[in-house]
Design a protein around this motif. Structure first.
Motif, mmCIF file in Angstrom:
data_model
loop_
_atom_site.group_PDB
_atom_site.id
_atom_site.type_symbol
_atom_site.label_atom_id
_atom_site.label_comp_id
_atom_site.label_asym_id
_atom_site.label_seq_id
_atom_site.Cartn_x
_atom_site.Cartn_y
_atom_site.Cartn_z
ATOM 1 N N LEU A 276 52.929 -14.752 81.122
ATOM 2 C CA LEU A 276 53.981 -13.816 81.520
ATOM 3 C C LEU A 276 53.596 -13.101 82.820
ATOM 4 C CD1 LEU A 276 56.747 -12.772 80.564
ATOM 5 C CD2 LEU A 276 55.548 -10.896 79.418
ATOM 6 N N ARG A 277 52.339 -12.713 82.957
ATOM 7 C CA ARG A 277 51.892 -12.076 84.203
ATOM 8 C C ARG A 277 52.120 -13.012 85.390
ATOM 9 N NH1 ARG A 277 49.046 -7.503 83.205
ATOM 10 N NH2 ARG A 277 47.772 -7.380 81.316
ATOM 11 N N ALA A 278 51.741 -14.270 85.234
ATOM 12 C CA ALA A 278 51.873 -15.226 86.333
ATOM 13 C C ALA A 278 53.339 -15.486 86.665
ATOM 14 C CB ALA A 278 51.178 -16.528 85.958
ATOM 15 N N GLU A 279 54.193 -15.555 85.635
ATOM 16 C CA GLU A 279 55.606 -15.857 85.862
ATOM 17 C C GLU A 279 56.279 -14.803 86.729
ATOM 18 O OE1 GLU A 279 59.581 -17.172 83.311
ATOM 19 O OE2 GLU A 279 57.643 -16.944 82.315
ATOM 20 N N PHE A 280 55.905 -13.540 86.543
ATOM 21 C CA PHE A 280 56.570 -12.459 87.267
ATOM 22 C C PHE A 280 55.667 -11.784 88.311
ATOM 23 C CE2 PHE A 280 59.184 -12.631 83.364
ATOM 24 C CZ PHE A 280 60.426 -12.809 83.956
ATOM 25 N N GLY A 281 54.481 -12.322 88.529
ATOM 26 C CA GLY A 281 53.601 -11.764 89.542
ATOM 27 C C GLY A 281 53.150 -10.351 89.238
ATOM 28 N N LEU A 282 52.805 -10.085 87.978
ATOM 29 C CA LEU A 282 52.438 -8.735 87.551
ATOM 30 C C LEU A 282 50.943 -8.497 87.723
ATOM 31 C CD1 LEU A 282 54.507 -8.692 84.228
ATOM 32 C CD2 LEU A 282 55.198 -7.804 86.467
ATOM 33 N N ASP A 283 50.575 -7.220 87.885
ATOM 34 C CA ASP A 283 49.159 -6.885 87.991
ATOM 35 C C ASP A 283 48.559 -6.738 86.598
ATOM 36 O OD1 ASP A 283 49.779 -4.329 87.009
ATOM 37 O OD2 ASP A 283 49.884 -3.429 89.002
ATOM 38 N N ASP A 284 47.365 -6.160 86.503
ATOM 39 C CA ASP A 284 46.650 -6.155 85.229
ATOM 40 C C ASP A 284 46.970 -4.962 84.340
ATOM 41 O OD1 ASP A 284 45.420 -4.222 86.701
ATOM 42 O OD2 ASP A 284 43.382 -5.018 86.504
ATOM 43 N N ALA A 285 47.970 -4.146 84.694
ATOM 44 C CA ALA A 285 48.406 -3.071 83.800
ATOM 45 C C ALA A 285 49.089 -3.690 82.576
ATOM 46 C CB ALA A 285 49.371 -2.130 84.514
ATOM 47 N N PRO A 286 49.073 -2.993 81.428
ATOM 48 C CA PRO A 286 49.760 -3.529 80.244
ATOM 49 C C PRO A 286 51.253 -3.692 80.498
ATOM 50 C CG PRO A 286 49.144 -1.233 79.896
ATOM 51 C CD PRO A 286 48.465 -1.679 81.160
ATOM 52 N N ILE A 287 51.870 -4.561 79.705
ATOM 53 C CA ILE A 287 53.269 -4.935 79.919
ATOM 54 C C ILE A 287 54.146 -4.312 78.841
ATOM 55 C CG2 ILE A 287 54.905 -6.844 80.109
ATOM 56 C CD1 ILE A 287 52.454 -8.638 80.810
ATOM 57 N N LEU A 288 55.139 -3.539 79.266
ATOM 58 C CA LEU A 288 56.175 -2.984 78.398
ATOM 59 C C LEU A 288 57.450 -3.777 78.667
ATOM 60 C CD1 LEU A 288 57.251 -0.625 76.519
ATOM 61 C CD2 LEU A 288 57.828 0.567 78.642
ATOM 62 N N ALA A 289 58.048 -4.341 77.620
ATOM 63 C CA ALA A 289 59.183 -5.241 77.829
ATOM 64 C C ALA A 289 60.352 -4.860 76.940
ATOM 65 C CB ALA A 289 58.765 -6.687 77.540
ATOM 66 N N THR A 290 61.517 -5.418 77.273
ATOM 67 C CA THR A 290 62.654 -5.372 76.369
ATOM 68 C C THR A 290 63.523 -6.589 76.604
ATOM 69 O OG1 THR A 290 64.387 -3.953 75.436
ATOM 70 C CG2 THR A 290 64.252 -4.049 77.826
ATOM 71 N N VAL A 291 64.095 -7.100 75.535
ATOM 72 C CA VAL A 291 65.079 -8.178 75.569
ATOM 73 C C VAL A 291 66.308 -7.620 74.867
ATOM 74 C CG1 VAL A 291 65.639 -10.525 74.837
ATOM 75 C CG2 VAL A 291 63.284 -9.945 75.489
ATOM 76 N N SER A 292 67.417 -7.452 75.599
ATOM 77 C CA SER A 292 68.505 -6.660 75.030
ATOM 78 C C SER A 292 69.820 -6.903 75.738
ATOM 79 C CB SER A 292 68.158 -5.160 75.143
ATOM 80 O OG SER A 292 69.199 -4.342 74.677
ATOM 81 N N ARG A 293 70.906 -6.678 75.000
ATOM 82 C CA ARG A 293 72.189 -6.471 75.670
ATOM 83 C C ARG A 293 72.086 -5.206 76.512
ATOM 84 N NH1 ARG A 293 76.023 -4.720 72.802
ATOM 85 N NH2 ARG A 293 74.945 -4.474 70.811
ATOM 86 N N LEU A 294 72.661 -5.230 77.689
ATOM 87 C CA LEU A 294 72.667 -4.040 78.531
ATOM 88 C C LEU A 294 73.914 -3.238 78.169
ATOM 89 C CD1 LEU A 294 71.538 -5.594 81.933
ATOM 90 C CD2 LEU A 294 70.154 -4.777 79.999
ATOM 91 N N ALA A 295 73.743 -2.345 77.209
ATOM 92 C CA ALA A 295 74.871 -1.600 76.652
ATOM 93 C C ALA A 295 74.415 -0.198 76.290
ATOM 94 C CB ALA A 295 75.419 -2.313 75.413
ATOM 95 N N ASP A 296 75.381 0.713 76.217
ATOM 96 C CA ASP A 296 75.092 2.106 75.892
ATOM 97 C C ASP A 296 74.365 2.222 74.563
ATOM 98 O OD1 ASP A 296 75.670 5.094 76.374
ATOM 99 O OD2 ASP A 296 76.525 4.770 74.381
ATOM 100 N N GLN A 297 74.788 1.416 73.552
ATOM 101 C CA GLN A 297 74.142 1.477 72.242
ATOM 102 C C GLN A 297 72.642 1.272 72.340
ATOM 103 O OE1 GLN A 297 75.137 -1.755 69.545
ATOM 104 N NE2 GLN A 297 73.269 -1.390 68.382
ATOM 105 N N LYS A 298 72.216 0.384 73.229
ATOM 106 C CA LYS A 298 70.813 -0.012 73.286
ATOM 107 C C LYS A 298 69.942 0.975 74.045
ATOM 108 C CE LYS A 298 71.438 -3.802 70.969
ATOM 109 N NZ LYS A 298 70.817 -4.009 69.638
ATOM 110 N N GLY A 299 70.530 1.988 74.664
ATOM 111 C CA GLY A 299 69.748 3.011 75.345
ATOM 112 C C GLY A 299 69.023 2.512 76.582
ATOM 113 N N ILE A 300 69.518 1.450 77.199
ATOM 114 C CA ILE A 300 68.861 0.920 78.393
ATOM 115 C C ILE A 300 68.919 1.926 79.540
ATOM 116 C CG2 ILE A 300 68.833 -0.984 80.047
ATOM 117 C CD1 ILE A 300 67.975 -1.720 77.197
#
Length: 459
Positions: A276-300
């Motif tokens: 996942l780090r390589a796919e998105f070019g992320l550094d070595d900090a921990p990864i916080l993620a979400t997979v979600s509908r982008l909707a008011d209910q989901k609090g995005i």
């Protein structure tokens, strides 16, 4: 016992979200349980009936084609098809209103009214009338009403009370095929509209929701969506309960998942994190993620507002689609080197995110059950969740991180708590091990539903 589920989508044939997942997993587990109990005769069958969409994945075998007088002269031909999989019989009703790309459209109240009226005539034609008809969400409300009036025992499951299938009463009442007495305030009428969700509630012998906490929440004005009075009455009568959803153990299994470097322990998870780090070019900090509908209910929006407080401590990965304003905001944030945003639905990427992230954010304003928090824990990714609905029932406090208020400040504080725990490797690893050992299989929920059906049969 013959059980028939009615729903608007069923994985893997049609799916837009969690409802399709439930209809893809619960019937199969019920069929497995019945077989395990020795109930393998012709009188023991679990089936699902759903619309035959133009975009349906799979080609049903056609069983019947013709006109249904119950739908009126203008309805056109109806086609009925069948597929069998995992011990379950899947029936699909083909109507011209469903011959369009995708699943849902602005005229869905009309479309699912027609579908709901067609269910009972089709089942009679096929000699497939069940002992129990189990309807799921508002799209099944009318089918459940007709089944109840035909003397069939009925269960209605609320997956999301916010979506109710409302339409102008004067127009929509002509679409239902129900008797005139059904349209008063004690029936389907809701503030001048016809309400399909209310049809399911009124005509069900028993109503379930998809978590015990959500069952309590919907009896309050905050979560009852205007139907709390009816739901309070059902609860008082002993006709409302919550049964937590399960998780498809084969589809979501880090040990066998073909979309990730498969793993079953902490050492193996590191390989998924590296991908996942390589796919998105992320550094070595921990990864916080979400997979979600982008909707008011989901609090995005809460996550977006908290982003400035989070990026000094976390890489952030978001996968989802929906609200254009939220999409635009996330697109803007994706210019930050620690923020990655992938728009839309991508099943394989979702698996890589669940597996490779360290923590998973679910700041939902309400969450009837939620599957993402269960998936994330199965993959050793610790959830940061708001204390609501199924998130309360499934995220132990010694595993994940919970917060009460739907504010960006409360979310940020819980994420900071998670970040501190991450730095204490012994604490973090013990949480991850507990998360991966939790049982979210369908065994228990499926058995609870079967027990409910039997109680209705004995009543």
């Amino acid at each position: 016992m013959r059980v028939m589920h009615v729903g608007s989508e069923v994985f893997p044939f049609s799916r837009s979200g969690g409802l399709g997942d439930v209809l893809g997993a619960l019937p199969a587990e019920q069929a497995r349980l019945l077989t395990g109990l020795g109930n393998t005769g012709a009188d023991d069958e679990v089936s699902v009936i759903s619309p035959w969409y133009a975009s349906l994945s799979g080609t049903p075998t056609e069983l019947w084609r013709g006109r249904l007088p119950e739908l009126g002269a203008d309805a056109g031909d109806v086609t009925v098809g069948e597929l069998r999989q995992d011990g379950v019989r899947y029936l699909f009703i083909g109507l011209r209103e469903f011959h369009r790309p995708g699943l849902y459209h602005p005229d869905d109240v009309w479309r699912y009214s027609l579908f709901g009226r067609a269910v009972m005539p089709v089942l009679k034609l096929l000699n497939a009338v069940p002992d129990v008809l189990h309807g799921h969400d508002w799209q099944a409300g009318l089918a459940l009403a007709h089944a109840h009036l035909a003397g069939i025992r009925t269960v209605f499951s609320i997956h999301n009370l916010a979506y109710q299938g409302k339409w102008n009463m004067a127009e929509a009442s002509r679409w239902t095929g129900l008797p005139g007495w059904a349209f008063g305030a004690d029936g389907l009428e809701f503030h001048g509209d016809l309400n399909h969700m209310k049809a399911g509630l009124i005509f069900a012998d028993h109503v379930t929701t998809v978590s015990p906490t959500y069952a309590l929440e919907i009896t309050t004005p905050q979560y009852g969506e205007g139907l709390e009075g009816l739901l309070i009455r059902l609860n008082r009568e002993g006709r409302l309960s919550g049964i937590i959803n399960g998780l498809d153990q084969e589809r979501w299994n880090p040990r066998t998942d073909p979309d990730i470097p498969a793993f079953g322990d902490l050492a193996g998870k590191e390989a998924a994190r590296a991908v996942l780090r390589a796919e998105f070019g992320l550094d070595d900090a921990p990864i916080l993620a979400t997979v979600s509908r982008l909707a008011d209910q989901k609090g995005i929006d809460l996550l977006i507002e908290a982003m400035g407080d989070l990026v000094p401590h976390w890489n952030i990965v978001v996968l989802g689609g929906g609200d254009p304003l939220l999409t635009a905001a996330l697109t803007g944030w994706s210019q930050h080197p620690r923020v990655a945003f992938a728009q839309g639905l991508n099943e394989a990427l979702a698996h890589r995110i669940y597996a490779g992230a360290d923590a998973f954010a679910m700041p939902s304003r309400f969450e009837p059950c939620g599957l993402s928090q269960m998936i994330s824990m199965r993959y050793g990714t610790l959830p940061v969740v708001r204390e609501t609905g199924g998130l309360v029932d499934t995220v132990p406090q010694d595993v994940g991180f919970r917060f009460a208020d739907a504010t960006p400040e409360a979310l940020a504080a819980a994420c900071h708590e998670a970040r501190q725990a991450f730095d204490d490797r012994a604490d973090w690893e013990s949480r991850v091990e507990r998360a991966m050992s939790l049982d979210f299989s369908w065994d228990g929920p499926a058995a609870q539903y079967l027990a409910l059906y039997r109680r209705l049969g004995e009543g």
